[in-house]
Scaffold this motif. Structure first.
Motif, PDB file in Angstrom:
ATOM      1  N   SER A 164       0.840  -1.193   0.000  1.00 49.74           N
ATOM      2  CA  SER A 164       0.000   0.000   0.000  1.00 49.74           C
ATOM      3  C   SER A 164       0.878   1.247   0.000  1.00 49.74           C
ATOM      4  CB  SER A 164      -0.913   0.015   1.223  1.00 49.74           C
ATOM      5  OG  SER A 164      -1.785  -1.096   1.212  1.00 49.74           O
ATOM      6  N   ILE A 165       0.385   2.301  -0.620  1.00 52.31           N
ATOM      7  CA  ILE A 165       1.105   3.572  -0.676  1.00 52.31           C
ATOM      8  C   ILE A 165       0.511   4.527   0.356  1.00 52.31           C
ATOM      9  CG2 ILE A 165       1.738   5.544  -2.127  1.00 52.31           C
ATOM     10  CD1 ILE A 165       3.057   2.872  -2.929  1.00 52.31           C
ATOM     11  N   SER A 166       1.377   5.081   1.193  1.00 48.57           N
ATOM     12  CA  SER A 166       0.912   5.991   2.238  1.00 48.57           C
ATOM     13  C   SER A 166       1.071   7.455   1.857  1.00 48.57           C
ATOM     14  CB  SER A 166       1.672   5.738   3.543  1.00 48.57           C
ATOM     15  OG  SER A 166       3.059   6.003   3.369  1.00 48.57           O
ATOM     16  N   ARG A 167       1.990   7.735   0.919  1.00 52.21           N
ATOM     17  CA  ARG A 167       2.254   9.125   0.571  1.00 52.21           C
ATOM     18  C   ARG A 167       2.901   9.219  -0.804  1.00 52.21           C
ATOM     19  NH1 ARG A 167       6.469  12.895   3.181  1.00 52.21           N
ATOM     20  NH2 ARG A 167       7.105  10.993   4.273  1.00 52.21           N
ATOM     21  N   ILE A 168       2.554  10.259  -1.530  1.00 55.17           N
ATOM     22  CA  ILE A 168       3.196  10.585  -2.805  1.00 55.17           C
ATOM     23  C   ILE A 168       3.913  11.915  -2.629  1.00 55.17           C
ATOM     24  CG2 ILE A 168       2.878  11.157  -5.235  1.00 55.17           C
ATOM     25  CD1 ILE A 168       2.266   8.263  -4.725  1.00 55.17           C
ATOM     26  N   ILE A 169       5.201  11.941  -2.953  1.00 64.34           N
ATOM     27  CA  ILE A 169       5.983  13.167  -2.862  1.00 64.34           C
ATOM     28  C   ILE A 169       6.327  13.630  -4.277  1.00 64.34           C
ATOM     29  CG2 ILE A 169       8.071  14.253  -1.970  1.00 64.34           C
ATOM     30  CD1 ILE A 169       8.183  12.032   0.149  1.00 64.34           C
ATOM     31  N   ILE A 170       5.775  14.757  -4.694  1.00 58.78           N
ATOM     32  CA  ILE A 170       6.014  15.315  -6.025  1.00 58.78           C
ATOM     33  C   ILE A 170       7.079  16.398  -5.935  1.00 58.78           C
ATOM     34  CG2 ILE A 170       4.934  16.541  -7.968  1.00 58.78           C
ATOM     35  CD1 ILE A 170       3.743  13.801  -7.598  1.00 58.78           C
ATOM     36  N   HIS A 171       7.960  16.462  -6.921  1.00 55.63           N
ATOM     37  CA  HIS A 171       8.953  17.540  -6.917  1.00 55.63           C
ATOM     38  C   HIS A 171       8.241  18.890  -6.889  1.00 55.63           C
ATOM     39  CE1 HIS A 171      12.280  20.153  -8.029  1.00 55.63           C
ATOM     40  NE2 HIS A 171      13.090  19.162  -7.718  1.00 55.63           N
ATOM     41  N   GLU A 172       8.739  19.769  -6.058  1.00 49.77           N
ATOM     42  CA  GLU A 172       8.082  21.056  -5.827  1.00 49.77           C
ATOM     43  C   GLU A 172       7.987  21.917  -7.087  1.00 49.77           C
ATOM     44  OE1 GLU A 172       9.815  19.440  -2.112  1.00 49.77           O
ATOM     45  OE2 GLU A 172      10.555  19.744  -4.149  1.00 49.77           O
ATOM     46  N   LEU A 173       8.886  21.730  -8.030  1.00 53.97           N
ATOM     47  CA  LEU A 173       8.898  22.560  -9.243  1.00 53.97           C
ATOM     48  C   LEU A 173       8.301  21.841 -10.451  1.00 53.97           C
ATOM     49  CD1 LEU A 173      12.444  24.191  -8.899  1.00 53.97           C
ATOM     50  CD2 LEU A 173      10.222  25.137  -8.222  1.00 53.97           C
ATOM     51  N   TYR A 174       7.665  20.712 -10.225  1.00 57.49           N
ATOM     52  CA  TYR A 174       7.068  19.964 -11.340  1.00 57.49           C
ATOM     53  C   TYR A 174       6.057  20.819 -12.106  1.00 57.49           C
ATOM     54  CZ  TYR A 174       3.811  16.878 -13.744  1.00 57.49           C
ATOM     55  OH  TYR A 174       2.993  16.307 -14.688  1.00 57.49           O
ATOM     56  N   SER A 175       6.136  20.757 -13.437  1.00 53.73           N
ATOM     57  CA  SER A 175       5.185  21.465 -14.303  1.00 53.73           C
ATOM     58  C   SER A 175       4.451  20.457 -15.170  1.00 53.73           C
ATOM     59  CB  SER A 175       5.914  22.464 -15.213  1.00 53.73           C
ATOM     60  OG  SER A 175       5.060  22.952 -16.225  1.00 53.73           O
ATOM     61  N   ASN A 176       3.118  20.455 -15.078  1.00 55.58           N
ATOM     62  CA  ASN A 176       2.352  19.527 -15.916  1.00 55.58           C
ATOM     63  C   ASN A 176       2.213  20.032 -17.339  1.00 55.58           C
ATOM     64  OD1 ASN A 176       0.502  21.582 -15.611  1.00 55.58           O
ATOM     65  ND2 ASN A 176      -1.021  20.356 -14.520  1.00 55.58           N
ATOM     66  N   LYS A 177       2.703  21.243 -17.608  1.00 53.70           N
ATOM     67  CA  LYS A 177       2.675  21.786 -18.971  1.00 53.70           C
ATOM     68  C   LYS A 177       3.944  21.432 -19.737  1.00 53.70           C
ATOM     69  CE  LYS A 177      -0.400  25.660 -17.905  1.00 53.70           C
ATOM     70  NZ  LYS A 177      -0.566  27.142 -17.903  1.00 53.70           N
ATOM     71  N   THR A 178       5.087  21.596 -19.079  1.00 54.43           N
ATOM     72  CA  THR A 178       6.367  21.339 -19.755  1.00 54.43           C
ATOM     73  C   THR A 178       6.974  19.996 -19.373  1.00 54.43           C
ATOM     74  OG1 THR A 178       7.679  22.361 -17.996  1.00 54.43           O
ATOM     75  CG2 THR A 178       6.819  23.816 -19.733  1.00 54.43           C
ATOM     76  N   LEU A 179       6.442  19.382 -18.300  1.00 52.93           N
ATOM     77  CA  LEU A 179       6.963  18.132 -17.729  1.00 52.93           C
ATOM     78  C   LEU A 179       8.393  18.276 -17.219  1.00 52.93           C
ATOM     79  CD1 LEU A 179       5.420  15.330 -19.946  1.00 52.93           C
ATOM     80  CD2 LEU A 179       4.692  16.164 -17.712  1.00 52.93           C
ATOM     81  N   GLU A 180       8.778  19.516 -16.879  1.00 54.77           N
ATOM     82  CA  GLU A 180      10.047  19.701 -16.186  1.00 54.77           C
ATOM     83  C   GLU A 180       9.923  19.161 -14.768  1.00 54.77           C
ATOM     84  OE1 GLU A 180      12.417  23.473 -17.135  1.00 54.77           O
ATOM     85  OE2 GLU A 180      10.334  24.090 -17.492  1.00 54.77           O
ATOM     86  N   HIS A 181      11.027  18.660 -14.234  1.00 57.60           N
ATOM     87  CA  HIS A 181      11.074  18.111 -12.873  1.00 57.60           C
ATOM     88  C   HIS A 181      10.030  17.010 -12.689  1.00 57.60           C
ATOM     89  CE1 HIS A 181      13.560  21.632 -12.247  1.00 57.60           C
ATOM     90  NE2 HIS A 181      12.550  22.409 -12.585  1.00 57.60           N
TER      91      HIS A 181
END
Length: 267
Positions: free
Chosen positions: A107-124
């Motif tokens: 089971s997954i308890s937490r998802i940690i996403i990079h703070e600078l992730y961009s769903n437009k450019t897919l950077e980070h």
């Protein structure tokens, strides 16, 4: 713009080199039922994992992931961003060569996403999936080494990409784990290839296989690109699948080494 291929696996026959694991193909696996590639046993790539999402009929493969510690898997940010508030809707399946069965799930308890992730450019485009319990290591389950910041990746260096994704662009997903040998593309060439589509940044790395074309495809997002037993890339996006004009684009893991270790110390 088809950053839709957010992404991928069209696979080709792997040759064995000193820097790559020896992947054995049977006569049955070499048939046309796997496009330009072959199945690989999980014992040969024990770091490979599958993120499965809860559906009305059970659990379904969503993205690839990579075992990096007893409590964490690396994956693409675009694979986890929709589950920040509901991580229990995901499980990590490890130790199996089958897309939908076998192995052990956590089971997954937490998802940690990079703070600078961009769903437009897919950077980070990087994230960590944290398990509720410690992952048990063995023959079929083991962590991969995170590529260090100073790692040298020669152009045309051969790496391995694995996943449970489609065997052709727009095709159905593979029911078994597939692997392909690809070559690192120099950054300047990759930037030029995507010039009219999107920016290729220093946090990205590109790779593709040729003769025949080999690449990742839909469903392989979040999976590993490994060179010399180091995790150098996470499947991120591309233009179509196995298009010689557009290499596959991966998150450059070495650029996020310190970020990964910082997050691991906090779990």
């Amino acid at each position: 713009m088809k950053l839709s291929h957010i992404f991928f696996i069209i696979l080709g026959v792997l040759s064995c080199t000193t820097s790559l694991p020896t992947l054995v193909m049977s006569a049955e696996e070499s048939s046309a039922r796997i496009v330009n590639g072959f199945a690989v046993d999980i014992s040969q790539v024990p770091y490979q994992a599958s993120l499965r999402v809860r559906t009305i009929t059970g659990w379904s493969h969503s993205c690839g992931a990579v075992v990096i510690s007893t409590r964490a898997l690396a994956t693409a940010a675009h694979c986890g961003v929709n589950f920040l508030n509901q991580p229990s809707s995901l499980v990590a399946a490890v130790g199996t060569s089958q897309r939908s069965s076998g192995g052990t799930t956590y089971s997954i308890s937490r998802i940690i996403i990079h703070e600078l992730y961009s769903n437009k450019t897919l950077e980070h485009d990087i994230a960590l999936a944290i398990t509720t319990q410690s992952i048990v290591f063995g023959l079929n389950v083991a962590p991969v080494t995170i590529a260090p910041l100073g790692i040298t990746l020669p152009n045309n260096a051969e790496a391995i990409v694995t996943g449970f994704g489609a065997t052709a662009y727009g095709s159905t997903a593979s029911s078994v784990l597939l692997a392909a040998q690809v070559k690192i593309v120099d950054q300047t060439s990759c930037v030029r290839s995507y010039l009219r589509i999107t920016a290729i940044t220093s946090g990205m790395i590109c790779a593709i296989g040729t003769n025949p074309s080999r690449d990742a495809c839909q469903g392989d997002s979040g999976g590993p690109l490994v060179y010399n037993n180091n995790l150098i890339g996470i499947v991120s996006f591309g233009e179509g699948c196995a298009d010689a004009n557009y290499p596959g684009v991966y998150t450059r893991v070495s650029a996020y080494e310190s970020w990964i270790y910082q997050k691991l110390t906090g779990i």
